[in-house]
Write a protein that holds these residues in place. Structure first.
Motif: not given
Length: 268
Positions: A160-166, A251-259
């Protein structure tokens, strides 16, 4: 016949000598950008004894190892399903290999149907619980499993932190596993909804259970590709599922990278 795990691991380590600490399983139509995976080594499933070729469109059937968001990872690009005729031991074999390679954190992804009208197609959902609606264990009523041994509260918080940031919409919910390959009827979806499910799919729960037995930290993310039967009058097809999941892979790529970046920073 499934060969010994050590034999598979030795083959992989002959080309990739580093230890991946995070494992990722990619669901139907979901991919990661090759350019974002550094020092990449690929194995086609047919190069690994015991790994059959997936028979479902959208599952490439390759094992990828490399550096993703500064973390050593192993990625199963494609998974197995019971409805393909594979037994449970084959379905969970990649998870056992991940563990033997050194994986501690497991991120499972899938494409799923949304049961909640508010969760429109293209939304990502992180599982905080799951239901087994296959009845293969002769259970009369599926039991909701929300234990942190199946769904890591730490990894959910990070997601959730990664999603908010992204700037990516991420909701939480309950994932229901059905046998497939046919899609559920509106009456079945209504029953599954009453059990507390927010999304429905044909995979993932065997992997969750196996990873839990192996002591891994587990995060499950669904790409909601369509409304389940009865939630919308639109017909459901696998081609449509693949089309929507592919369109949302970036979008998944961005989210997973941030996670994974946050997991890495937490470990250092």
């Amino acid at each position: 016949m499934i060969v010994g795990i050590n034999e598979i691991v030795n083959k992989i380590k002959s080309k990739f000598t580093q230890t991946p600490t995070t494992g990722i399983v990619l669901g139907s139509g979901l991919t990661l950008l090759d350019k974002d995976i550094k020092e990449k080594i690929k194995f086609s499933y047919n190069e690994i004894q015991g790994f059959p070729e997936p028979s479902v469109d959208g599952h490439l059937g390759e094992l990828i190892l490399g550096d993703f968001s500064s973390e050593k990872v192993v990625i199963a690009n494609g998974r197995y399903h019971l409805y393909e005729g594979f037994d449970l031991e084959t379905i969970i074999l990649p998870i056992k290999v991940f563990k033997a390679l050194g994986v501690k954190n497991l991120i499972l992804t899938n494409s799923a149907g949304s049961i909640k009208k508010d969760n429109i197609p293209g939304t990502f959902m992180v599982s905080v619980g799951h239901l087994d609606c296959t009845y293969i264990d002769d259970a009369e009523i599926p039991i909701l499993s929300k234990s942190k041994k199946f769904h890591s509260t730490r990894l959910i918080t990070i997601a959730f932190e990664a999603a908010r940031y992204s700037g990516i919409k991420l909701v939480e919910g309950i994932y229901a596993w059905t046998l497939g390959p046919s899609y559920e009827t509106p009456a079945e979806i209504e029953f599954i909804k009453k059990l507390g499910a927010d999304a429905v799919g044909m995979s993932t729960v065997p992997e969750i259970r196996a990873a839990s037995r192996l002591g891994m930290n587990i995060l499950t993310i669904s790409c909601l590709t369509n409304y389940a039967a009865g939630v919308s009058t639109k017909p459901i097809s696998h081609d449509h599922v693949i089309s929507v999941s592919s369109a949302n892979s970036n979008k998944l790529n961005i989210l997973l990278k941030e996670i994974i970046l946050r997991i890495t920073n937490e470990n250092h």
